[in-house]
Design a protein around this motif. Structure first.
Motif, PDB file in Angstrom:
ATOM      1  N   ARG A 173       2.325   7.760 -26.463  1.00 33.36           N
ATOM      2  CA  ARG A 173       3.267   8.703 -25.855  1.00 33.36           C
ATOM      3  C   ARG A 173       3.911   8.059 -24.636  1.00 33.36           C
ATOM      4  NH1 ARG A 173       5.005  13.330 -28.117  1.00 33.36           N
ATOM      5  NH2 ARG A 173       5.329  14.043 -25.984  1.00 33.36           N
ATOM      6  N   PRO A 174       5.252   7.947 -24.583  1.00 31.98           N
ATOM      7  CA  PRO A 174       5.889   7.306 -23.431  1.00 31.98           C
ATOM      8  C   PRO A 174       5.754   8.108 -22.145  1.00 31.98           C
ATOM      9  CG  PRO A 174       7.525   8.283 -24.875  1.00 31.98           C
ATOM     10  CD  PRO A 174       6.210   8.365 -25.593  1.00 31.98           C
ATOM     11  N   ASP A 175       5.488   9.403 -22.262  1.00 33.82           N
ATOM     12  CA  ASP A 175       5.384  10.223 -21.052  1.00 33.82           C
ATOM     13  C   ASP A 175       3.937  10.462 -20.658  1.00 33.82           C
ATOM     14  OD1 ASP A 175       5.666  13.575 -22.476  1.00 33.82           O
ATOM     15  OD2 ASP A 175       4.790  11.751 -23.265  1.00 33.82           O
ATOM     16  N   ALA A 176       3.012   9.710 -21.239  1.00 31.42           N
ATOM     17  CA  ALA A 176       1.603   9.971 -20.978  1.00 31.42           C
ATOM     18  C   ALA A 176       0.981   8.844 -20.159  1.00 31.42           C
ATOM     19  CB  ALA A 176       0.865  10.188 -22.307  1.00 31.42           C
ATOM     20  N   LEU A 177      -0.177   8.402 -20.565  1.00 28.22           N
ATOM     21  CA  LEU A 177      -0.979   7.521 -19.718  1.00 28.22           C
ATOM     22  C   LEU A 177      -0.327   6.181 -19.365  1.00 28.22           C
ATOM     23  CD1 LEU A 177      -3.654   7.373 -18.253  1.00 28.22           C
ATOM     24  CD2 LEU A 177      -4.696   6.471 -20.345  1.00 28.22           C
ATOM     25  N   PRO A 178       0.272   5.447 -20.312  1.00 25.29           N
ATOM     26  CA  PRO A 178       0.816   4.129 -19.939  1.00 25.29           C
ATOM     27  C   PRO A 178       1.859   4.200 -18.833  1.00 25.29           C
ATOM     28  CG  PRO A 178       0.698   4.359 -22.320  1.00 25.29           C
ATOM     29  CD  PRO A 178       0.419   5.719 -21.749  1.00 25.29           C
ATOM     30  N   SER A 179       2.828   5.092 -18.969  1.00 25.43           N
ATOM     31  CA  SER A 179       3.873   5.176 -17.948  1.00 25.43           C
ATOM     32  C   SER A 179       3.317   5.675 -16.629  1.00 25.43           C
ATOM     33  CB  SER A 179       5.006   6.092 -18.422  1.00 25.43           C
ATOM     34  OG  SER A 179       4.511   7.374 -18.766  1.00 25.43           O
ATOM     35  N   LEU A 180       2.301   6.532 -16.681  1.00 27.23           N
ATOM     36  CA  LEU A 180       1.687   7.011 -15.443  1.00 27.23           C
ATOM     37  C   LEU A 180       0.994   5.865 -14.713  1.00 27.23           C
ATOM     38  CD1 LEU A 180       0.826   9.281 -13.517  1.00 27.23           C
ATOM     39  CD2 LEU A 180      -1.170   9.639 -14.984  1.00 27.23           C
ATOM     40  N   VAL A 181       0.282   5.030 -15.453  1.00 26.65           N
ATOM     41  CA  VAL A 181      -0.406   3.881 -14.837  1.00 26.65           C
ATOM     42  C   VAL A 181       0.614   2.948 -14.188  1.00 26.65           C
ATOM     43  CG1 VAL A 181      -1.779   1.825 -15.309  1.00 26.65           C
ATOM     44  CG2 VAL A 181      -2.399   4.014 -16.366  1.00 26.65           C
ATOM     45  N   VAL A 182       1.711   2.677 -14.897  1.00 26.63           N
ATOM     46  CA  VAL A 182       2.758   1.812 -14.342  1.00 26.63           C
ATOM     47  C   VAL A 182       3.330   2.420 -13.070  1.00 26.63           C
ATOM     48  CG1 VAL A 182       5.055   0.860 -14.754  1.00 26.63           C
ATOM     49  CG2 VAL A 182       3.339   0.775 -16.559  1.00 26.63           C
ATOM     50  N   ALA A 183       3.592   3.740 -13.099  1.00 25.91           N
ATOM     51  CA  ALA A 183       4.159   4.414 -11.931  1.00 25.91           C
ATOM     52  C   ALA A 183       3.216   4.355 -10.739  1.00 25.91           C
ATOM     53  CB  ALA A 183       4.484   5.865 -12.279  1.00 25.91           C
ATOM     54  N   VAL A 184       1.923   4.558 -10.986  1.00 27.83           N
ATOM     55  CA  VAL A 184       0.945   4.495  -9.893  1.00 27.83           C
ATOM     56  C   VAL A 184       0.898   3.086  -9.305  1.00 27.83           C
ATOM     57  CG1 VAL A 184      -1.516   4.614  -9.352  1.00 27.83           C
ATOM     58  CG2 VAL A 184      -0.458   6.404 -10.724  1.00 27.83           C
ATOM     59  N   LEU A 185       0.921   2.072 -10.165  1.00 27.48           N
ATOM     60  CA  LEU A 185       0.903   0.686  -9.679  1.00 27.48           C
ATOM     61  C   LEU A 185       2.156   0.390  -8.852  1.00 27.48           C
ATOM     62  CD1 LEU A 185      -0.486  -1.209 -12.812  1.00 27.48           C
ATOM     63  CD2 LEU A 185      -1.677  -0.702 -10.675  1.00 27.48           C
ATOM     64  N   MET A 186       3.311   0.895  -9.297  1.00 31.07           N
ATOM     65  CA  MET A 186       4.541   0.669  -8.539  1.00 31.07           C
ATOM     66  C   MET A 186       4.479   1.387  -7.193  1.00 31.07           C
ATOM     67  SD  MET A 186       7.720   0.580 -11.250  1.00 31.07           S
ATOM     68  CE  MET A 186       7.503   2.296 -11.743  1.00 31.07           C
ATOM     69  N   ALA A 187       3.917   2.593  -7.180  1.00 25.76           N
ATOM     70  CA  ALA A 187       3.808   3.331  -5.929  1.00 25.76           C
ATOM     71  C   ALA A 187       2.880   2.610  -4.955  1.00 25.76           C
ATOM     72  CB  ALA A 187       3.294   4.748  -6.207  1.00 25.76           C
ATOM     73  N   VAL A 188       1.758   2.108  -5.461  1.00 22.90           N
ATOM     74  CA  VAL A 188       0.845   1.337  -4.606  1.00 22.90           C
ATOM     75  C   VAL A 188       1.537   0.077  -4.092  1.00 22.90           C
ATOM     76  CG1 VAL A 188      -1.303   0.013  -4.573  1.00 22.90           C
ATOM     77  CG2 VAL A 188      -1.230   2.246  -5.703  1.00 22.90           C
ATOM     78  N   GLY A 189       2.296  -0.575  -4.976  1.00 21.59           N
ATOM     79  CA  GLY A 189       3.034  -1.752  -4.558  1.00 21.59           C
ATOM     80  C   GLY A 189       4.061  -1.441  -3.485  1.00 21.59           C
ATOM     81  N   ALA A 190       4.705  -0.272  -3.590  1.00 24.40           N
ATOM     82  CA  ALA A 190       5.681   0.134  -2.580  1.00 24.40           C
ATOM     83  C   ALA A 190       5.020   0.310  -1.213  1.00 24.40           C
ATOM     84  CB  ALA A 190       6.366   1.426  -3.003  1.00 24.40           C
ATOM     85  N   VAL A 191       3.846   0.933  -1.196  1.00 25.33           N
ATOM     86  CA  VAL A 191       3.128   1.137   0.070  1.00 25.33           C
ATOM     87  C   VAL A 191       2.718  -0.202   0.672  1.00 25.33           C
ATOM     88  CG1 VAL A 191       1.049   2.105   1.117  1.00 25.33           C
ATOM     89  CG2 VAL A 191       2.314   3.424  -0.590  1.00 25.33           C
ATOM     90  N   ILE A 192       2.176  -1.095  -0.161  1.00 24.37           N
ATOM     91  CA  ILE A 192       1.719  -2.402   0.337  1.00 24.37           C
ATOM     92  C   ILE A 192       2.891  -3.214   0.880  1.00 24.37           C
ATOM     93  CG2 ILE A 192       0.693  -4.603  -0.338  1.00 24.37           C
ATOM     94  CD1 ILE A 192      -1.026  -3.039  -2.349  1.00 24.37           C
ATOM     95  N   SER A 193       3.991  -3.258   0.128  1.00 25.25           N
ATOM     96  CA  SER A 193       5.143  -4.052   0.574  1.00 25.25           C
ATOM     97  C   SER A 193       5.737  -3.486   1.858  1.00 25.25           C
ATOM     98  CB  SER A 193       6.209  -4.102  -0.521  1.00 25.25           C
ATOM     99  OG  SER A 193       6.749  -2.813  -0.771  1.00 25.25           O
ATOM    100  N   THR A 194       5.758  -2.149   1.996  1.00 23.57           N
ATOM    101  CA  THR A 194       6.277  -1.538   3.217  1.00 23.57           C
ATOM    102  C   THR A 194       5.399  -1.873   4.412  1.00 23.57           C
ATOM    103  OG1 THR A 194       7.242   0.281   1.943  1.00 23.57           O
ATOM    104  CG2 THR A 194       6.958   0.639   4.303  1.00 23.57           C
ATOM    105  N   ARG A 195       4.090  -1.831   4.219  1.00 25.31           N
ATOM    106  CA  ARG A 195       3.170  -2.176   5.302  1.00 25.31           C
ATOM    107  C   ARG A 195       3.311  -3.648   5.697  1.00 25.31           C
ATOM    108  NH1 ARG A 195      -0.787   1.307   6.721  1.00 25.31           N
ATOM    109  NH2 ARG A 195      -2.047  -0.420   7.513  1.00 25.31           N
ATOM    110  N   LEU A 196       3.497  -4.517   4.717  1.00 27.97           N
ATOM    111  CA  LEU A 196       3.660  -5.938   5.030  1.00 27.97           C
ATOM    112  C   LEU A 196       4.945  -6.183   5.803  1.00 27.97           C
ATOM    113  CD1 LEU A 196       2.496  -7.594   1.671  1.00 27.97           C
ATOM    114  CD2 LEU A 196       1.283  -7.551   3.864  1.00 27.97           C
ATOM    115  N   ARG A 197       6.043  -5.519   5.412  1.00 26.24           N
ATOM    116  CA  ARG A 197       7.306  -5.662   6.147  1.00 26.24           C
ATOM    117  C   ARG A 197       7.181  -5.134   7.557  1.00 26.24           C
ATOM    118  NH1 ARG A 197       9.773  -3.880   1.365  1.00 26.24           N
ATOM    119  NH2 ARG A 197      10.072  -1.831   2.298  1.00 26.24           N
ATOM    120  N   GLN A 198       6.424  -4.017   7.705  1.00 26.57           N
ATOM    121  CA  GLN A 198       6.238  -3.439   9.034  1.00 26.57           C
ATOM    122  C   GLN A 198       5.476  -4.411   9.936  1.00 26.57           C
ATOM    123  OE1 GLN A 198       4.152   0.284   8.946  1.00 26.57           O
ATOM    124  NE2 GLN A 198       4.550   0.758  11.090  1.00 26.57           N
ATOM    125  N   ARG A 199       4.440  -5.079   9.396  1.00 30.11           N
ATOM    126  CA  ARG A 199       3.678  -6.041  10.190  1.00 30.11           C
ATOM    127  C   ARG A 199       4.543  -7.244  10.560  1.00 30.11           C
ATOM    128  NH1 ARG A 199      -2.111  -6.299   6.906  1.00 30.11           N
ATOM    129  NH2 ARG A 199      -2.803  -4.164   7.382  1.00 30.11           N
TER     130      ARG A 199
END
Length: 299
Positions: free
Chosen positions: A270-296
């Motif tokens: 299902r494209p709207d189920a677990l695989p896309s959710l996992v990708v979205a969570v990883l992208m969100a975590v990546g966004a937080v990490i990259s923002t923190r690195l830029r801030q530092r």
């Protein structure tokens, strides 16, 4: 009017994509940098400059120039996610309501209104309250959107429908949002509406069910999916709040499929189920990490 004046006017039109406060502080500086000191006969910004200005505006809206960009990313991203998940839930509920009246046949219209109508009204009311900045009112309404329809008729709950999950997912996020730090500004209303509309558009892109149509239709559909996803990612990698906001909407599909899929294999297709959710969570975590690195780095 000279070419330079026309070019400056068009640059200023592009700069309207930036927040008003940022324009007041930086617009003249940006114009001077873009036009330069040498005489020019150009009358239009280049495609590259236009894309860079739009992307820069998205980054500023996403909090890149804030004192605490990570806090803005998280808190405003959560707020946008609540709005998006409620809007998606309302859209699904209204679609089911219309479909029931059009093709329901033996269904009792009053029962349909009872099952879907009360829910839709409450979710839409909670969404309007959020847009108006009435977060506490939205918190009450979103809890009522779970409890009241379920108490009146357990239809949505027993079937585990995505629209029933929408206020369930939104409730803890709204509660968290009530504790937003004082130095994190609320999401501008117009910006929040645009982001919500963009996330809804992402979900409206057809992503499955094309095996039964002819090859040319499959090619058109696949092109629509690719273009839509690329456009969303181009915007979301600039305004990274979208990477936070899209996660709750994808969670709806996962929760629905977990309750109804017969097997994990079926769920994973299902494209709207677990695989896309996992990708979205990883992208969100990546966004937080990259923002923190830029801030530092900036500090």
């Amino acid at each position: 009017m000279s070419s330079a004046d026309v070019l400056e006017k068009r640059y200023r039109m592009l700069l309207r994509a930036y927040p008003a406060g940022y324009r007041r502080e930086r617009a003249d500086e940006l114009i001077d940098t873009l036009i330069g000191e040498e005489p020019t006969t150009r009358r239009w910004p280049s495609v590259r400059e236009t894309a860079s200005l739009i992307r820069g505006a998205l980054q500023v809206h996403g909090g890149s120039t804030a004192a605490r960009p990570t806090a803005v990313l998280l808190w405003q991203g959560i707020h946008l996610g609540v709005m998006a998940v409620l809007a998606l839930g309302a859209l699904i509920g209204l679609d089911d309501l219309v479909e029931a009246f059009q093709f329901g046949g033996f269904l009792d219209p009053l029962a349909v209104l009872r099952d879907q109508g009360i829910y839709a009204v409450m979710v839409i009311a909670a969404l309007v309250a959020l847009v108006a900045g009435r977060t506490r009112t939205a918190a009450v309404l979103v809890v009522a959107a779970v409890v009241v329809p379920t108490a009146i008729s357990p239809y949505l709950f027993l079937n585990g429908l995505p629209q029933w999950w929408a206020p369930v997912v939104a409730t803890p996020l709204i509660m968290v949002g009530l504790r937003r730090p004082a130095d994190v500004p609320p999401t501008p209303r117009a910006n929040a509406v645009l982001v919500t509309a963009g996330i809804l558009a992402l979900h409206l892109i057809p992503a499955e069910g094309f095996r039964r149509v002819d090859m040319s239709s499959q090619i058109v559909a696949a092109t629509m999916v690719i273009v839509g996803v690329v456009a969303f990612l181009w915007v979301a990698t600039a305004d990274q709040r979208l990477l936070i906001a899209v996660v709750p909407t994808l969670l709806l599909g996962t929760l629905y499929q977990l309750g109804n899929a017969g097997s994990t294999g079926e769920l994973l297709h299902r494209p709207d189920a677990l695989p896309s959710l996992v990708v979205a969570v990883l992208m969100a975590v990546g966004a937080v990490i990259s923002t923190r690195l830029r801030q530092r780095t900036r500090a």
